[in-house]
Design an enzyme around this catalytic site. Structure first.
Site, PDB file in Angstrom:
ATOM      1  N   SER A  61       0.856  -1.191   0.000  1.00 28.70           N
ATOM      2  CA  SER A  61       0.000   0.000   0.000  1.00 28.70           C
ATOM      3  C   SER A  61       0.885   1.232   0.000  1.00 28.70           C
ATOM      4  O   SER A  61       2.055   1.169   0.400  1.00 28.70           O
ATOM      5  CB  SER A  61      -0.881  -0.012   1.251  1.00 28.70           C
ATOM      6  OG  SER A  61      -1.447   1.255   1.502  1.00 28.70           O
ATOM      7  N   TYR A  95       0.965   0.094  10.795  1.00 32.47           N
ATOM      8  CA  TYR A  95       0.506  -0.288   9.455  1.00 32.47           C
ATOM      9  C   TYR A  95       1.583   0.023   8.423  1.00 32.47           C
ATOM     10  O   TYR A  95       1.895  -0.809   7.561  1.00 32.47           O
ATOM     11  CB  TYR A  95      -0.786   0.458   9.125  1.00 32.47           C
ATOM     12  CG  TYR A  95      -1.340   0.117   7.759  1.00 32.47           C
ATOM     13  CD1 TYR A  95      -1.812  -1.162   7.476  1.00 32.47           C
ATOM     14  CD2 TYR A  95      -1.392   1.084   6.743  1.00 32.47           C
ATOM     15  CE1 TYR A  95      -2.317  -1.480   6.217  1.00 32.47           C
ATOM     16  CE2 TYR A  95      -1.891   0.776   5.492  1.00 32.47           C
ATOM     17  CZ  TYR A  95      -2.359  -0.504   5.240  1.00 32.47           C
ATOM     18  OH  TYR A  95      -2.850  -0.814   3.985  1.00 32.47           O
TER      19      TYR A  95
END
Length: 304
Positions: free
Chosen positions: A144, A169
């Protein structure tokens, strides 16, 4: 216009091929499975909740659901053992499952959940499956632009000095890219190539932990002061780059690349998170080798 996964596979026949997709029962994972199966592949869809996966995927032919909890190394070993016992070679492995910006959670091993699931679970899975990953196969990791949020935190990967869900994350998504870089380096002589990718912004269950302030952080204001969310794409479009990475002849003879929008992404300078591009630290071959060695030490698994 961003294509869908089915459009990417138009004219490609995957009959006789076997693909394994983690988390293939929610979000873009469903559409990855649907597209691959629609092109003729037999798809192994691993799921933390296999009963739900059976319901979601029931109407797609050629799909086999298995139980896998990537946060549990015992579950990873058991699932890999089942796949190996079947004797089927794997032509594609797509590391798609993941968690994002969750509250601080520790696994049974004491590992921070996002790093444990998004990286270490997939690291161990691919290494345990290695005997079944044959020449010509591709291993694809869904990362991502969240990797822009953090390099790998060598001094404190487990957040023992204070937890930040977005740095957690970001670290795990950087790890996904570094994993692909070093796997490609190790596996290319055996004809196996690895890639990582950004699927685009998609509204899926991955964002179930997001709060109002999290959406505000990724939004802009219009002329009237109203929040404008990012340009979200459909799950079918979000699945396109993963499918392209797994099958496109344009990538023959190439590997270790970070992809987006069915193309190789540009390296962008460090700074605030942007909507595209890959940070140089995520492609650093020395950092990738260091992460591989660290992951092998932590999990006790290394096929090489």
């Amino acid at each position: 216009m961003v294509p869908t996964a089915a459009e990417v596979l138009d004219g490609i026949d995957l009959t006789g091929r076997t693909a394994l997709v983690t988390g293939g029962y929610s979000g873009i994972g469903v559409e990855v499975v649907r597209a691959l199966a629609g092109a003729g592949a037999h798809v192994l869809a691993s799921a933390r909740r296999p009963e739900k996966a059976q319901r979601v995927l029931a109407e797609i032919e050629g799909v086999e659901v298995g139980e896998l909890d990537l946060a549990d190394q015992g579950s990873v070993a058991a699932y890999a053992g089942q796949v190996l016992a079947s004797g089927r070679p794997l032509d594609v492995v797509i590391n798609n499952a993941g968690v994002m910006a969750c509250p601080e959670t520790r696994t049974a091993d004491g590992w921070e959940l996002q790093l444990a699931t998004n990286h270490l679970g997939h690291y161990a899975l691919v290494n345990r499956l290695w005997p079944a990953i044959g020449t010509g196969a591709r291993v694809v990791s869904v990362s991502s632009t969240g990797h822009h949020l953090s390099d790998f935190r060598w001094d404190d990967p487990w957040f023992e000095t204070g937890y930040d869900k977005w740095l957690g994350y970001g670290q795990s998504k950087t790890a996904n890219v570094l994993f692909a870089v070093h796997l490609d380096r190790l596996a290319r002589e055996q004809g196996v190539r690895a890639f990582s990718l950004h699927p685009g912004a998609i509204l899926t269950s991955l964002g179930r932990h997001l709060l109002v302030e999290d959406l505000q952080a990724v939004s802009t204001l219009d002329d009237d002061g109203n929040l404008v969310l990012p340009d979200f794409r459909s799950p079918e479009q979000g699945a396109a780059t993963a499918v392209w990475a797994s099958t496109s002849p344009e990538l023959d003879g190439r590997g270790g690349l970070y992809l987006e929008d069915c193309a190789v992404a540009e390296v962008v300078p460090d700074g605030p998170q942007t909507t595209a591009g890959v940070r140089a630290y995520a492609l650093d071959p020395d950092a990738a080798a260091r992460l591989w060695a660290w992951s092998a030490d932590v999990t006790g698994v290394d096929a090489f």
